[in-house]
Write a protein that holds these residues in place. Structure first.
Motif, PDB file in Angstrom:
ATOM      1  N   TRP A 193      23.879  -9.636  83.404  1.00 40.23           N
ATOM      2  CA  TRP A 193      22.881  -8.696  83.932  1.00 40.23           C
ATOM      3  C   TRP A 193      23.128  -7.320  83.354  1.00 40.23           C
ATOM      4  N   LYS A 194      22.123  -6.803  82.673  1.00 40.55           N
ATOM      5  CA  LYS A 194      22.258  -5.525  81.949  1.00 40.55           C
ATOM      6  C   LYS A 194      21.299  -4.495  82.537  1.00 40.55           C
ATOM      7  N   ASP A 195      21.103  -3.425  81.773  1.00 41.90           N
ATOM      8  CA  ASP A 195      20.136  -2.403  82.193  1.00 41.90           C
ATOM      9  C   ASP A 195      18.898  -2.423  81.294  1.00 41.90           C
ATOM     10  N   VAL A 196      18.696  -3.511  80.587  1.00 43.94           N
ATOM     11  CA  VAL A 196      17.507  -3.695  79.742  1.00 43.94           C
ATOM     12  C   VAL A 196      16.949  -5.098  79.987  1.00 43.94           C
ATOM     13  N   ASP A 197      15.681  -5.305  79.588  1.00 46.97           N
ATOM     14  CA  ASP A 197      15.007  -6.580  79.870  1.00 46.97           C
ATOM     15  C   ASP A 197      15.448  -7.720  78.951  1.00 46.97           C
ATOM     16  N   GLY A 198      16.704  -7.771  78.604  1.00 46.84           N
ATOM     17  CA  GLY A 198      17.190  -8.846  77.741  1.00 46.84           C
ATOM     18  C   GLY A 198      17.598  -8.289  76.390  1.00 46.84           C
ATOM     19  N   VAL A 199      17.828  -9.200  75.451  1.00 47.50           N
ATOM     20  CA  VAL A 199      18.097  -8.764  74.075  1.00 47.50           C
ATOM     21  C   VAL A 199      16.757  -8.319  73.497  1.00 47.50           C
ATOM     22  N   LEU A 200      16.738  -7.136  72.925  1.00 44.92           N
ATOM     23  CA  LEU A 200      15.478  -6.574  72.446  1.00 44.92           C
ATOM     24  C   LEU A 200      15.363  -6.699  70.928  1.00 44.92           C
ATOM     25  N   THR A 201      14.157  -6.455  70.446  1.00 43.44           N
ATOM     26  CA  THR A 201      13.917  -6.576  69.003  1.00 43.44           C
ATOM     27  C   THR A 201      14.637  -5.495  68.208  1.00 43.44           C
ATOM     28  N   CYS A 202      15.142  -4.501  68.905  1.00 42.89           N
ATOM     29  CA  CYS A 202      15.842  -3.394  68.240  1.00 42.89           C
ATOM     30  C   CYS A 202      16.581  -2.618  69.328  1.00 42.89           C
ATOM     31  N   ASP A 203      17.553  -1.839  68.958  1.00 45.27           N
ATOM     32  CA  ASP A 203      18.229  -0.978  69.924  1.00 45.27           C
ATOM     33  C   ASP A 203      17.209  -0.001  70.520  1.00 45.27           C
ATOM     34  N   PRO A 204      16.982  -0.043  71.832  1.00 46.25           N
ATOM     35  CA  PRO A 204      15.967   0.828  72.443  1.00 46.25           C
ATOM     36  C   PRO A 204      16.289   2.311  72.301  1.00 46.25           C
ATOM     37  N   ASN A 205      17.546   2.623  72.030  1.00 44.10           N
ATOM     38  CA  ASN A 205      17.900   4.028  71.816  1.00 44.10           C
ATOM     39  C   ASN A 205      17.403   4.525  70.462  1.00 44.10           C
ATOM     40  N   ILE A 206      17.127   3.581  69.567  1.00 44.56           N
ATOM     41  CA  ILE A 206      16.623   3.949  68.241  1.00 44.56           C
ATOM     42  C   ILE A 206      15.097   3.839  68.224  1.00 44.56           C
ATOM     43  N   GLY A 217      26.289  -5.358  65.506  1.00 46.13           N
ATOM     44  CA  GLY A 217      26.146  -4.075  66.167  1.00 46.13           C
ATOM     45  C   GLY A 217      25.198  -3.990  67.345  1.00 46.13           C
ATOM     46  N   ALA A 218      24.477  -5.056  67.699  1.00 47.52           N
ATOM     47  CA  ALA A 218      23.615  -4.962  68.884  1.00 47.52           C
ATOM     48  C   ALA A 218      24.538  -4.832  70.104  1.00 47.52           C
ATOM     49  N   GLN A 219      24.563  -3.656  70.694  1.00 45.09           N
ATOM     50  CA  GLN A 219      25.523  -3.341  71.764  1.00 45.09           C
ATOM     51  C   GLN A 219      25.370  -4.230  72.984  1.00 45.09           C
ATOM     52  N   VAL A 220      24.272  -4.941  73.036  1.00 51.16           N
ATOM     53  CA  VAL A 220      23.936  -5.621  74.280  1.00 51.16           C
ATOM     54  C   VAL A 220      24.891  -6.763  74.636  1.00 51.16           C
ATOM     55  N   LEU A 221      25.529  -7.386  73.662  1.00 47.56           N
ATOM     56  CA  LEU A 221      26.468  -8.478  73.941  1.00 47.56           C
ATOM     57  C   LEU A 221      27.773  -8.271  73.179  1.00 47.56           C
ATOM     58  N   MET A 228      27.547 -14.882  87.215  1.00 44.18           N
ATOM     59  CA  MET A 228      26.680 -13.706  87.123  1.00 44.18           C
ATOM     60  C   MET A 228      27.571 -12.531  86.750  1.00 44.18           C
ATOM     61  N   LYS A 229      27.357 -11.995  85.578  1.00 49.55           N
ATOM     62  CA  LYS A 229      28.142 -10.838  85.149  1.00 49.55           C
ATOM     63  C   LYS A 229      27.307  -9.570  85.247  1.00 49.55           C
ATOM     64  N   PHE A 230      27.871  -8.556  85.888  1.00 46.32           N
ATOM     65  CA  PHE A 230      27.181  -7.277  86.005  1.00 46.32           C
ATOM     66  C   PHE A 230      27.981  -6.212  85.280  1.00 46.32           C
ATOM     67  N   GLY A 231      27.323  -5.554  84.342  1.00 44.72           N
ATOM     68  CA  GLY A 231      27.985  -4.527  83.532  1.00 44.72           C
ATOM     69  C   GLY A 231      28.098  -3.218  84.276  1.00 44.72           C
ATOM     70  N   GLY A 232      28.753  -2.271  83.630  1.00 44.20           N
ATOM     71  CA  GLY A 232      29.012  -0.975  84.240  1.00 44.20           C
ATOM     72  C   GLY A 232      27.756  -0.299  84.759  1.00 44.20           C
ATOM     73  N   SER A 233      26.670  -0.415  84.004  1.00 46.28           N
ATOM     74  CA  SER A 233      25.435   0.259  84.423  1.00 46.28           C
ATOM     75  C   SER A 233      24.873  -0.372  85.696  1.00 46.28           C
ATOM     76  N   SER A 234      25.157  -1.641  85.911  1.00 45.26           N
ATOM     77  CA  SER A 234      24.623  -2.342  87.088  1.00 45.26           C
ATOM     78  C   SER A 234      25.398  -2.029  88.359  1.00 45.26           C
ATOM     79  N   VAL A 235      26.643  -1.555  88.199  1.00 45.04           N
ATOM     80  CA  VAL A 235      27.451  -1.275  89.401  1.00 45.04           C
ATOM     81  C   VAL A 235      27.950   0.174  89.372  1.00 45.04           C
TER      82      VAL A 235
END
Ligand SMILES: Nc1ncnc2c1ncn2[C@@H]1O[C@H](COP(=O)(O)OP(=O)(O)O)[C@@H](O)[C@H]1O
Ligand SMILES: N[C@@H](CC(=O)OP(=O)(O)O)C(=O)O
Length: 481
Positions: free
Chosen positions: A313-326, A348-352, A92-99
């Motif tokens: 484990w990220k701060d979004v519901d998985g890999v999304l169809t597009c960068d949610p910031n855009i 460029g998908a920052q998620v992974l 289980m990996k938790f990124g910076g936003s999770s901790v």
């Protein structure tokens, strides 16, 4: 400045390489003169699902509905974390936003414990924006003078965040005291030398993961859950000596597996491992795996131990169809193949982390991208194959500051080996090529500018490239044969 748009299709199966393989062929009419032109633009990479086959039964974990728990939960808690007869079974990996805070760490601990049948290896990133703050503190230290180091805002912020977290979690401050002292000393050293090398930069940022893991392990122990902290560079994460962007070497897998397994067998405790860090095989210095590299740490451990599942484990519901910031209405993609995920990440998908799918793919271990803020969301399941029968478009990725290189030469006509020569130059220079389009008289390439920063194009004896200005992403004026 030009803008380049690319349609990129995602390979789904049948190929063994994870190297960037997006390509499109174009026939283009270009001026009949020799020229190279580069431009910095943005590349819109549309990841398109193309493969229409799926081997059923490959998913080791099923995720069929919106509210299905991703891990098997048993009401009978028969396999606690302390049961040495049972092997470690997932990461289980938790990124910076999770901790990012004490509260978040508590929630993560609760989340881990809500799966009592799991025996996870935990991989943590640095708290919140600590890595960025460490880097900025380092930059400031170069020019602020030794006496002013303690006034660097980012240093104060880091200290304050970690000390507050320790206090709020009720763990002993001594757990990070040495690191905070050393961090002070290191920044003073940088201030004295007025120099921040890549090697020092890696050592500097390592404090983030070293502290977050110590705090979290101490907290778990405090609440009665036996945990053991590990610095990745001490347990066999052997890498190349490419500071700030090191590659994991093969020797890592047996070394890490042995250390984690042996410790677990002799004295079971949840391993809490620093993400992102390694040890250079020649220098023995601390290296980092590139920004977002904790994902790669997680998949490396997954493969090393042959675990059932790797969860990021990220701060979004998985890999999304597009960068949610855009695009704020981006939706989770329920299933991806390793190749699709790797390609999305690379473009460029920052998620992974771009390299993180490689170990998972090699070990054929499913990767699940989940939201630590919304654990009930099904997330994205990444496996070797998936059902592509209804897939049209998987996800859209925007990559900025792409360097485009057009090579135009009539010497290509009817010749053999031209492309080989061009690519051998990139190989010699260690520059990776993202997208390639060719015609009979031209080659268009996109290059990742981040790979170009520290490299100078040198004159090639066989191919005589004359560089008129340094190859930097934004100001290449031309290259002639
Ligand atoms: N296609 C995408 N799908 C999901 N997240 C994306 C995508 N593209 C960019 N992102 C960004 O990636 C972030 C998640 O990755 P990251 O910040 O690395 O999380 P963590 O620090 O928890 O590992 C999201 O907050 C989101 O802003
Ligand atoms: N802390 C490192 C490594 C990492 O993976 O972080 P995150 O999981 O928060 O993206 C970074 O910021 O790059």
């Amino acid at each position: 400045m030009a803008t380049a748009m690319h349609l990129t299709s995602v390979k789904t199966s049948g190929s063994d390489s994870l190297a960037p393989r997006s390509s499109s062929r174009q026939r283009c009419v270009l001026p009949q003169r020799l020229h190279f032109a580069t431009s910095v633009g943005s590349s819109l990479s549309l990841s398109r699902s193309v493969k229409k086959s799926c081997r059923s039964g490959v998913f080791k974990v099923c995720c069929t509905g919106a509210n299905v728990d991703v891990l098997e939960k048993s009401s009978a808690v028969t396999q606690g974390f302390g049961d040495s007869e049972n092997q470690l079974n997932c990461v289980m990996k938790f990124g910076g936003s999770s901790v990012a805070s004490a509260e978040r760490m508590r929630e993560v601990a609760d989340l881990i414990l809500s799966f009592p049948n799991e025996r996870p290896v935990i991989v943590l990133s640095a708290m919140g924006k600590t890595t960025n703050n460490l880097l900025q503190a380092g930059e400031k230290a170069v020019s602020c003078g030794v006496t002013n180091v303690s006034c660097i805002d980012e240093l104060s912020f880091i200290k304050e965040l970690h000390l507050r977290t320790v206090k709020e979690l009720g763990v002993d401050e001594s757990i990070i005291a040495t690191h905070l002292e050393e961090l002070d000393q290191l920044l003073k050293g940088i201030a004295m030398m007025k120099e921040l090398t890549l090697r020092t930069r890696d050592y500097l940022v390592s404090f983030g993961e070293c502290m977050s893991t110590r705090i979290f392990a101490a907290y778990l122990n405090k609440i009665g859950v036996k945990a053991r902290q590990y610095d990745a560079f001490e347990i066999g994460f052997i890498t190349t000596d490419d500071f700030t962007n090191a590659d994991i070497l093969e020797a890592t897998y047996p070394a890490v597996a042995k250390r984690l397994h042996d410790d677990w067998i002799t004295d079971p405790a949840i391993p809490i491992v620093t993400g992102y860090l390694g040890k250079g095989w020649r220098t023995c210095a601390v290296t980092t795996l590139g920004r977002g590299g904790s994902d790669l740490t997680a998949t490396t451990i997954g493969k090393a131990l042959g675990l059932r599942e790797i969860q990021v484990w990220k701060d979004v519901d998985g890999v999304l169809t597009c960068d949610p910031n855009i695009y704020t209405r981006a939706e989770p993609v329920p299933y991806l193949t390793f190749d699709e995920a790797a390609e999305l990440a690379y473009f460029g998908a920052q998620v992974l982390h771009p390299q993180s799918m490689r170990p998972a793919r090699e070990g054929d271990i499913p990767v699940r991208v989940k939201n630590s803020y919304n654990p009930n969301a099904p997330g994205t399941l990444i496996t070797r194959t998936r059902d592509m029968s209804k897939a049209v478009l998987t996800s859209i990725v925007l990559k900025r500051n792409v360097t485009m290189l057009d090579i135009v030469s009539t010497r290509m006509l009817g010749q053999f080996g031209f492309l080989a020569k061009v690519f051998s130059i990139f190989e010699d220079l260690g520059i990776s090529v993202d997208v390639v389009a060719t015609s009979e008289v031209s080659i268009s390439l996109t290059l990742d500018p981040s790979k170009l920063w520290s490299r100078e194009l040198i004159q090639q004896a066989t191919f005589t490239l004359v560089v008129l200005s340094p190859i930097l992403p934004s100001n290449v004026t031309g290259i002639f044969f």
